[in-house]
Write an enzyme that holds these catalytic residues in place. Sequence first.
Site, short mmCIF file in Angstrom:
data_model
loop_
_atom_site.label_atom_id
_atom_site.label_comp_id
_atom_site.label_asym_id
_atom_site.label_seq_id
_atom_site.Cartn_x
_atom_site.Cartn_y
_atom_site.Cartn_z
N LYS A 78 -77.24 13.41 22.96
CA LYS A 78 -76.19 12.41 22.85
C LYS A 78 -76.81 11.04 22.58
CE LYS A 78 -72.13 10.66 25.39
NZ LYS A 78 -71.31 10.79 26.62
N SER A 158 -66.32 11.43 26.05
CA SER A 158 -67.08 10.76 25.02
C SER A 158 -68.12 11.64 24.35
CB SER A 158 -67.77 9.53 25.62
OG SER A 158 -68.74 9.93 26.59
N SER A 182 -66.37 13.13 30.72
CA SER A 182 -66.86 13.14 29.34
C SER A 182 -67.78 14.28 28.98
CB SER A 182 -67.54 11.80 29.02
OG SER A 182 -66.60 10.77 28.95
#
Length: 495
Positions: A78, A158, A182
């Site tokens: 990420k 997210s 998330s």
Amino acid sequence: MSELSKLTLADARDRLRAKDVTSAELTEACLTEISGAGALNAVVHTTAEIARAQAAAADARLAAGDAPAMCGIPIGIKDLFCTKGVASQAASAILDGFKPEYESTVTSQLWSAGAVMLGKLNMDEFAMGSSNEHSVYGAAINPWRRDGDETRLTPGGSSGGSASAVAADLCLAATGTDTGGSIRQPAAFTGITGLKPTYGRCSRWGIIAYASSLDQAGPMTKTVRDAAIMLGAMAGHDPKDSTSADLAVPDFEAALTGDIRGQKIGIPREYRVEGLNPEIDKLWADGAEMLRDAGAEIVDISLPHTKYALPAYYVIAPAEASSNLARYDGVRFGHRAKLAHGDGITEMYEKTRAEGFGSEVQRRIMVGTYVLSAGFYDAYYNRARKVRTLIKRDFETVFADGIDAILAPATPSAAFGLGEMSDSDPVQMYLNDVFTVTLNLAGLPGISVPTGIDSTGLPLGLQLIGQPWQEGALLNQALVLEQAAGFSGKPARWW
């Protein structure tokens, strides 16, 4: 599609050790998949040269018999994790061009374990969002589609890029972060497994901060076993992070016995929110029955302060964000606005932050600054902190009463279409976190497991909430649910 990229982490590990396949072959298979999946917009910075070098080093370790579980496994990272010499900009224009001279603790541990970095993955800007639409790279796309419908769907947020990449077999696993859901929400939206560990289990050092008392890194994988393996490599005490727990890392995979006989699984009545989707309600009931059939006792429980969790979260998280994001000012790194003749430092701050931050980040900074202001600090922020204490106490009470884990939905619906929840009503978007934020407020571990398909052909997930530091037991409970549900769905390839 290469069959190699479809492997689970556990299967790839076993084949690497048996010398049926090399890390170089696995890595090339994933890089090929990434190159053909631009339509998903999941991978935003491909690191092919680094991946090939790491794969070669992993193959040498494997040949020498020095093979930790993650050795040779190609994964995605990420964009919130700082990776040395590689763009790490939290999907924000304000960090354009930022390439850290240091490595986050979690990624450093993964590389020490022999994992291979394929690239950086899309996300909501500074991890603020539930749909991965708030990104300087543009929205990430869910590889799943509704039956007979070409509408582009969100992969959740997210960690939407991580979820999309794992679900589409672009990588064998990925890192995510979970501040209010998330990891778990995008995992549920894409039919994969997402684990949020206990706060402090994984170091936050080198992970670009959103809300420091809530953020926690975790694995996003194809199976529960894969999550156990990857968490073992990610977790551990870090002296550089004052919130990192000085606890030994157990063998999470060894905890996967598949036996939960005699355990008590709680069903919180407060999670039965008004207007709950009937398909989610049935999924929840079916999941409880699966655990009962495995020998667990299903117990009705109460978490009375749940109704205050969402408003408390959306006071505390923006407050911490407004403080954490004050450092992005155009002075030391990242974007700096062009100034007009006569502009001073105040104008530089204002213009840089106005250009660099997206609308959702600006909204949360303003909310956070408001609730921390002198006239409203006690009315909002201090009150939210008190509510947080009560929510944590609710969980402590039910666990003290003998509850081993709690079963709840992961999301209030299946994945929705991009743009279906407009910026004009951000509160509607925030309601996607209704089942997930309580864990972050209480610092508890939670895992989302895919357990069904809705009437439109989209995956649905259930969430198990565990006792603090009991990720091994939680993973074992999740394994039972995974095996009973028998979820094997994969998105039909359209990209």
